[in-house]
Design a protein around this motif. Structure first.
Motif, PDB file in Angstrom:
ATOM      1  N   LEU A   1     -12.519   2.651   0.672  1.00  0.00           N
ATOM      2  CA  LEU A   1     -11.260   3.360   0.451  1.00  0.00           C
ATOM      3  C   LEU A   1     -10.844   3.217  -1.000  1.00  0.00           C
ATOM      4  O   LEU A   1     -11.138   2.210  -1.651  1.00  0.00           O
ATOM      5  CB  LEU A   1     -10.139   2.764   1.318  1.00  0.00           C
ATOM      6  CG  LEU A   1     -10.239   2.851   2.835  1.00  0.00           C
ATOM      7  CD1 LEU A   1      -9.151   1.990   3.469  1.00  0.00           C
ATOM      8  CD2 LEU A   1     -10.126   4.294   3.302  1.00  0.00           C
TER       9      LEU A   1
ATOM     10  N   ARG B   1      -9.815  -4.216   6.380  1.00  0.00           N
ATOM     11  CA  ARG B   1      -9.409  -3.103   7.250  1.00  0.00           C
ATOM     12  C   ARG B   1      -8.066  -3.364   7.923  1.00  0.00           C
ATOM     13  O   ARG B   1      -7.206  -2.479   8.013  1.00  0.00           O
ATOM     14  CB  ARG B   1     -10.497  -2.857   8.299  1.00  0.00           C
ATOM     15  CG  ARG B   1     -10.224  -1.700   9.252  1.00  0.00           C
ATOM     16  CD  ARG B   1     -11.303  -1.635  10.323  1.00  0.00           C
ATOM     17  NE  ARG B   1     -11.090  -0.552  11.252  1.00  0.00           N
ATOM     18  CZ  ARG B   1     -11.648   0.637  11.182  1.00  0.00           C
ATOM     19  NH1 ARG B   1     -12.473   0.902  10.193  1.00  0.00           N
ATOM     20  NH2 ARG B   1     -11.395   1.572  12.084  1.00  0.00           N
TER      21      ARG B   1
ATOM     22  N   ALA C   1     -11.423  -0.451  -2.361  1.00  0.00           N
ATOM     23  CA  ALA C   1     -11.582  -1.459  -1.316  1.00  0.00           C
ATOM     24  C   ALA C   1     -12.946  -1.233  -0.675  1.00  0.00           C
ATOM     25  O   ALA C   1     -13.098  -0.429   0.253  1.00  0.00           O
ATOM     26  CB  ALA C   1     -10.468  -1.355  -0.289  1.00  0.00           C
TER      27      ALA C   1
ATOM     28  N   SER D   1       0.358   0.411   5.350  1.00  0.00           N
ATOM     29  CA  SER D   1       1.598   0.641   4.622  1.00  0.00           C
ATOM     30  C   SER D   1       2.722  -0.260   5.115  1.00  0.00           C
ATOM     31  O   SER D   1       2.737  -0.699   6.273  1.00  0.00           O
ATOM     32  CB  SER D   1       2.032   2.108   4.771  1.00  0.00           C
ATOM     33  OG  SER D   1       1.067   2.974   4.236  1.00  0.00           O
TER      34      SER D   1
ATOM     35  N   LEU E   1      -4.839  -3.567   5.060  1.00  0.00           N
ATOM     36  CA  LEU E   1      -4.493  -2.488   4.130  1.00  0.00           C
ATOM     37  C   LEU E   1      -3.730  -1.387   4.848  1.00  0.00           C
ATOM     38  O   LEU E   1      -4.201  -0.269   5.039  1.00  0.00           O
ATOM     39  CB  LEU E   1      -5.749  -1.931   3.456  1.00  0.00           C
ATOM     40  CG  LEU E   1      -6.447  -2.887   2.483  1.00  0.00           C
ATOM     41  CD1 LEU E   1      -7.713  -2.246   1.915  1.00  0.00           C
ATOM     42  CD2 LEU E   1      -5.509  -3.293   1.346  1.00  0.00           C
TER      43      LEU E   1
ATOM     44  N   VAL F   1       0.849  -1.190   0.000  1.00  0.00           N
ATOM     45  CA  VAL F   1       0.000   0.000   0.000  1.00  0.00           C
ATOM     46  C   VAL F   1       0.883   1.238   0.000  1.00  0.00           C
ATOM     47  O   VAL F   1       1.718   1.414   0.892  1.00  0.00           O
ATOM     48  CB  VAL F   1      -0.930   0.022   1.234  1.00  0.00           C
ATOM     49  CG1 VAL F   1      -1.668   1.355   1.329  1.00  0.00           C
ATOM     50  CG2 VAL F   1      -1.921  -1.133   1.177  1.00  0.00           C
TER      51      VAL F   1
ATOM     52  N   VAL G   1      -7.360   2.843  -2.729  1.00  0.00           N
ATOM     53  CA  VAL G   1      -6.010   2.502  -2.286  1.00  0.00           C
ATOM     54  C   VAL G   1      -5.086   2.454  -3.494  1.00  0.00           C
ATOM     55  O   VAL G   1      -5.395   1.812  -4.501  1.00  0.00           O
ATOM     56  CB  VAL G   1      -6.012   1.131  -1.572  1.00  0.00           C
ATOM     57  CG1 VAL G   1      -4.617   0.800  -1.055  1.00  0.00           C
ATOM     58  CG2 VAL G   1      -7.017   1.119  -0.428  1.00  0.00           C
ATOM     59  N   GLU G   2      -3.955   3.139  -3.376  1.00  0.00           N
ATOM     60  CA  GLU G   2      -2.920   3.056  -4.403  1.00  0.00           C
ATOM     61  C   GLU G   2      -1.959   1.937  -4.016  1.00  0.00           C
ATOM     62  O   GLU G   2      -1.279   2.013  -2.994  1.00  0.00           O
ATOM     63  CB  GLU G   2      -2.157   4.378  -4.517  1.00  0.00           C
ATOM     64  CG  GLU G   2      -2.971   5.525  -5.085  1.00  0.00           C
ATOM     65  CD  GLU G   2      -3.053   5.493  -6.603  1.00  0.00           C
ATOM     66  OE1 GLU G   2      -2.419   4.614  -7.225  1.00  0.00           O
ATOM     67  OE2 GLU G   2      -3.740   6.360  -7.169  1.00  0.00           O
ATOM     68  N   LEU G   3      -1.936   0.890  -4.828  1.00  0.00           N
ATOM     69  CA  LEU G   3      -1.059  -0.239  -4.592  1.00  0.00           C
ATOM     70  C   LEU G   3       0.176  -0.150  -5.486  1.00  0.00           C
ATOM     71  O   LEU G   3       0.094   0.320  -6.611  1.00  0.00           O
ATOM     72  CB  LEU G   3      -1.784  -1.553  -4.898  1.00  0.00           C
ATOM     73  CG  LEU G   3      -3.007  -1.912  -4.063  1.00  0.00           C
ATOM     74  CD1 LEU G   3      -3.635  -3.196  -4.602  1.00  0.00           C
ATOM     75  CD2 LEU G   3      -2.648  -2.067  -2.593  1.00  0.00           C
TER      76      LEU G   3
ATOM     77  N   HIS H   1      -0.675   4.480  -0.588  1.00  0.00           N
ATOM     78  CA  HIS H   1      -1.491   5.610  -0.137  1.00  0.00           C
ATOM     79  C   HIS H   1      -2.948   5.178  -0.180  1.00  0.00           C
ATOM     80  O   HIS H   1      -3.323   4.323  -0.995  1.00  0.00           O
ATOM     81  CB  HIS H   1      -1.270   6.822  -1.062  1.00  0.00           C
ATOM     82  CG  HIS H   1      -1.980   8.063  -0.640  1.00  0.00           C
ATOM     83  ND1 HIS H   1      -1.680   8.722   0.533  1.00  0.00           N
ATOM     84  CD2 HIS H   1      -2.968   8.781  -1.228  1.00  0.00           C
ATOM     85  CE1 HIS H   1      -2.441   9.798   0.639  1.00  0.00           C
ATOM     86  NE2 HIS H   1      -3.243   9.848  -0.413  1.00  0.00           N
ATOM     87  N   SER H   2      -3.773   5.757   0.666  1.00  0.00           N
ATOM     88  CA  SER H   2      -5.204   5.488   0.614  1.00  0.00           C
ATOM     89  C   SER H   2      -5.980   6.712   1.042  1.00  0.00           C
ATOM     90  O   SER H   2      -5.499   7.521   1.845  1.00  0.00           O
ATOM     91  CB  SER H   2      -5.573   4.293   1.503  1.00  0.00           C
ATOM     92  OG  SER H   2      -5.299   4.557   2.861  1.00  0.00           O
TER      93      SER H   2
END
Length: 244
Positions: free
Chosen positions: A24, A51, A40, A56, A54, A13, A26-28, A15-16
């Motif tokens: 959310l 929850r 998500a 960092s 996810l 992860v 989420v940038e993976l 950023h979210s």
């Protein structure tokens, strides 16, 4: 762009942000799919299976589906085996994430950069010297994006001489420095003398604290020029902490 209906990958992860009431975005950072935004669904609900995982700096196995640019995350499993960096190293880890967010285009895979990111997180979590960890990652990231430094040859194509000192001229390469006089170099030079011995050692995969410190102005200029021209907030926070 290839938009498969479903897929799976190893991921972290980056950023979210909240999305609607319970979800959310989420940038993976995926090993085989690069930077990938996913929804998500329900991840903000107290009992959501997503929850807890996810977060960092933890390795994940993910599954996703959808044909649009923003996929739907259908499964995420924590793979374990990595302690999160803490203290000052945590801010260094956030710096890595910001670099990746700024530099990666969506669904542009960089498996070697993914592996380097994972190795760098491990080094930070295990207490390896932060300057060495960060500089090694910066150099690898620049290489992946096509702005790498040549560790074997100077700007004229001549082999790096360990006994000489060099300065870096962007888009050209290393230039021997005579007595540290670099004032007459073209724009794009970094007025930081680097020992040829250090350059030769890095070519062999040997990173010293001295070399890492000497390369800092060079990687900073290259990153600010090619990756993050508007600056990096995490670098400001990190350097403030390192001074305290």
């Amino acid at each position: 762009m290839n938009n498969p209906r479903s897929g799976s990958d190893l991921a972290y992860v980056l950023h979210s942000v909240p999305y609607k009431e319970t979800s959310l975005i989420v940038e993976l950072f995926c090993r085989e799919h690069g930077r990938m935004p996913v929804v998500a669904k329900g991840a903000k609900r107290p009992h959501s299976a997503l929850r807890a995982v996810l977060v960092s700096f933890q390795p994940l196995s993910v599954r996703f589906s959808g044909k649009s640019d923003v996929k739907t995350l259908t499964q995420a499993e924590w793979l374990g085996g990595l302690m999160s960096p803490d203290g000052k190293a945590l801010f260094a880890a956030y710096y890595l994430n910001e670099l990746l967010m700024r530099g990666l285009t969506r669904e542009d895979a960089h498996p070697e950069l993914f592996d380097l990111y994972q190795q760098t997180l491990l080094g930070l979590s295990e207490g390896e010297d932060m300057n060495v960890c960060i500089r090694r990652f910066e150099v690898g990231l620049l290489q992946a994006f096509g702005y790498g430094l040549d560790w074997a040859y100077d700007a004229k194509g001549e082999a790096i001489e360990p006994a000489l000192e060099y300065v870096w001229l962007d888009q050209h390469g290393w230039i021997p420095s005579v007595g540290g006089n670099v004032n007459n170099l073209q724009n794009g030079s970094v007025e930081q003398v680097v020992q040829g011995q250090w350059i030769a050692e890095i070519q062999e995969g040997i990173w010293s604290k001295a070399a890492s410190s000497a390369l800092k102005p060079i990687t900073r200029k290259l990153l600010m020029t090619h990756v993050a021209p508007n600056g990096l907030m995490s670098r400001v926070w990190m350097e403030h902490l390192l001074r305290t």
